[in-house]
Scaffold this active site. Structure first.
Site, short mmCIF file in Angstrom:
data_model
loop_
_atom_site.label_atom_id
_atom_site.label_comp_id
_atom_site.label_asym_id
_atom_site.label_seq_id
_atom_site.Cartn_x
_atom_site.Cartn_y
_atom_site.Cartn_z
N GLU A 192 43.45 50.59 38.07
CA GLU A 192 43.41 49.48 37.11
C GLU A 192 41.97 49.18 36.73
OE1 GLU A 192 45.68 46.07 38.26
OE2 GLU A 192 47.51 47.23 38.51
N HIS B 74 43.93 37.74 29.85
CA HIS B 74 44.37 39.13 30.02
C HIS B 74 44.29 39.81 28.66
CE1 HIS B 74 46.67 42.67 31.03
NE2 HIS B 74 46.61 42.31 32.29
N ARG C 151 38.33 43.12 33.04
CA ARG C 151 39.11 42.36 32.06
C ARG C 151 38.29 41.59 31.05
NH1 ARG C 151 44.10 40.27 35.70
NH2 ARG C 151 45.04 42.33 35.67
N HIS D 35 45.56 33.89 31.45
CA HIS D 35 46.31 34.60 32.49
C HIS D 35 46.07 34.07 33.89
CE1 HIS D 35 48.36 37.96 34.28
NE2 HIS D 35 47.29 38.38 34.91
N ARG E 64 38.15 37.80 37.84
CA ARG E 64 38.92 38.40 38.93
C ARG E 64 39.14 39.89 38.71
NH1 ARG E 64 44.88 39.06 39.59
NH2 ARG E 64 45.01 38.39 37.43
#
Ligand code: FAD
Length: 507
Positions: free
Chosen positions: A140, A252, A293, A350, A385
């Site tokens: 990811e 997000h 992100r 998000h 994060r």
């Protein structure tokens, strides 16, 4: 803690000690722990305490399917591969967090996540394996190596929650109060002794653990369930706990746009990890899809503004649909086949990195009160994060908090307290104003009116966002576009009773 000792200590709360009128008799006499919230963090905290022989009362306001945990898709991050290590996981977490990660918290997470993963397996969660029968590890954004475990493809949260809630329901020393909302924390002689529910019932324990989830649904365009509006943060603040880092709301990059019934539906980062690409209005790629992100979300935001679009296109036509069955099924149900068509996506609110200030054992600043999962702020996520670190956080810190809370002294008699009032959900107007003025790009002019917003948490977010005069990670100030190195590792803390944030250095 041995069972007998727990039993002896419990006699402190024997029913005959409760005198109607002067002290309030709890509905859970003998409970060691009160846990508020039945997402990943709350359920795991209960099971960790129960494993020690403790008695726990679990309170949950909303059905299981309405927790953010149930909706989690990608998975949980843990250094499990032979060529991975907690140190490499730590380095990726630090890099994503933009010089704001509290290193000690990230070390705890990355060191302990593998052990919590094995415990989940022992509790009955079946994680996906590859065709050779080895654990399948996904890639990811922001991770330099494959370290994200998942279950049922992109149904990870659902699978984990079903298993953990079944374990909780069957456990003889866990009492579950469903459809029950904590409305106030009971504080007595400087300690938290439990909670008052909306209907006036009280619950007491030696430790109270808030696991009430995040606040991303304060923004109108969100991937979160409607209950994620930060009620636990307000409960804790009302009782005298500090909050921190509320300006850091993560957007997000890839939530669905313009598909009826699926607005804001999350398309997991793991799908980009398997090769899905992002395209602008001219069909061109414009960003490294596996950057952290904040970078991907901001690149999309820029393209939308420059090209006057409402969405960019996610091309997942070459990704095996069998790997992400629930995403593919949800899109097909809504009339879009991602195996043959492009998916319109744009950022959505998000995850809030900020929350109730806690130490590395989940302790808030109020003795006896703990906070874990998305409602807590250990400083672990810094300004951004790292994908799939939040489920790991729920398990790592959920367990630490539960074990430490059991060492708190038994509650004494607590005086009768008035029934609390539950923080109301934000109105449509608040949510729209948050999206417009406290979104991916903010400035002082837009944030100032939010200081008058009727919703108390919206006001606190605005105060924190105004206070931080720089751009860092998820916090983008168009009037202060640069990162100020003097603010590295300085967290925005709202101390008890104060509306004026201050910077505190956390290491
Ligand atoms: C669509 C989506 C996908 C995600 N995918 C991932 C992923 O792949 N990997 C990852 O690591 N993270 C992911 N996340 C983030 C992650 O799911 C959450 O951060 C995490 O699950 C939060 O868990 P929690 O236990 O803290 O809170 P939640 O799961 O939100 O649970 C909160 C609980 O508190 C209860 N509650 C709230 N207020 C009260 C009250 N006053 N009284 C009583 N009960 C109350 C709620 O009813 C609920 O039971 C995703 C989030 C979303 C929305």
């Amino acid at each position: 803690m041995a069972g007998d000792v727990v039993g002896e200590r419990r006699f402190v709360t024997e029913p005959e000690r409760w005198h109607a009128g002067t002290v309030r008799r709890p509905v859970n006499p003998g409970s060691d722990l009160v846990v508020v919230g039945a997402g990943a963090a709350g359920l795991f905290a209960c099971l960790s305490a129960a494993e020690q022989g403790a008695r726990t009362t679990l309170v949950s306001a909303r059905p299981l399917a309405e927790t953010a945990s149930y909706w989690a898709q990608g998975g949980l991050a843990a250094a499990l591969a032979v060529d991975d290590s907690p140190e490499l996981h730590l380095q990726d977490t630090l890099a994503a967090g933009r010089d704001l990660v509290r290193r000690s918290a990230a070390e705890v997470l990355t060191d302990e996540a593998p052990a919590r993963f094995h415990e989940l397996e022992a509790l009955g969660v079946r994680f996906d394996a590859d065709r050779h029968g080895n654990l399948a590890l996904g890639l990811e954004g922001g991770h330099k190596t494959r370290r994200v475990v998942h279950a049922g493809g992109s149904a990870t949260g659902r699978r984990i929650l079903r298993q953990l809630s079944a374990n909780v329901a069957e456990h003889p020393s866990i009492e579950v109060l469903e459809d029950a909302r904590a409305a106030r924390l009971i504080t007595h002689e400087g300690r938290c002794a439990g909670v008052v529910l909306e209907d006036g019932r009280t619950l007491t324990g030696r430790g109270t653990v808030l696991a009430t989830g995040g606040a991303a649904a304060l923004w109108s365009r969100t991937t979160n369930p409607p209950g994620s509006f930060g009620s636990g943060l307000l409960l804790a603040r009302d009782a005298g706990a500090a909050l921190a880092d509320l300006e850091f709301a993560q957007f997000h990059p890839t939530a669905v746009v313009g598909i009826e019934g699926r607005e804001g539906f999350l398309i997991s980062e793991a799908i980009r990890g398997e090769g899905a690409t992002l395209h602008d209005g001219r069909g061109e790629r414009f960003v490294d899809e596996l950057a952290p992100r904040d970078a991907v979300a901001r690149a999309i935001f820029r393209v939308l503004n420059e090209q006057g679009l409402t969405a960019v296109m996610l091309d997942m036509r070459h990704v095996d649909p069998g790997r992400f069955p629930n995403v593919v099924a949800a899109l097909r149900e809504a009339g879009l086949d991602p195996a043959t068509e492009l998916v319109p996506v744009a950022p959505a609110s998000h995850y809030v990195m900020g929350g109730i200030v806690t130490d590395l054992d989940g302790r808030s600043e109020i003795p006896g009160l703990y906070a874990v999962g998305e409602c807590a702020c250990t400083g672990l996520h810094g300004a951004n994060r790292l994908a799939s670190n939040s489920l790991s956080e729920c398990f790592v810190f959920g367990r630490r908090a539960a074990l430490h809370a059991l060492d708190e002294p038994a509650p004494g008699e607590t005086p009768a307290t008035s029934t609390g009032t539950v923080a109301p959900p934000p109105t449509r107007e608040t949510r729209k104003a948050m999206w417009r003025h406290a979104g991916l790009e903010r400035d002082a002019e837009g944030l100032r009116p939010l200081l008058e917003d009727p919703h108390p948490l919206a006001r606190l977010v605005a105060r924190s966002a105004l206070f931080r005069e720089e751009s860092r990670g998820a916090h983008g100030r168009s009037d202060f576009p640069a990162t100020d190195p003097a603010l590295d590792h300085r967290h925005t803390v709202l101390k008890a009773g104060s509306d004026t944030p201050e910077y505190l250095l956390w290491r």
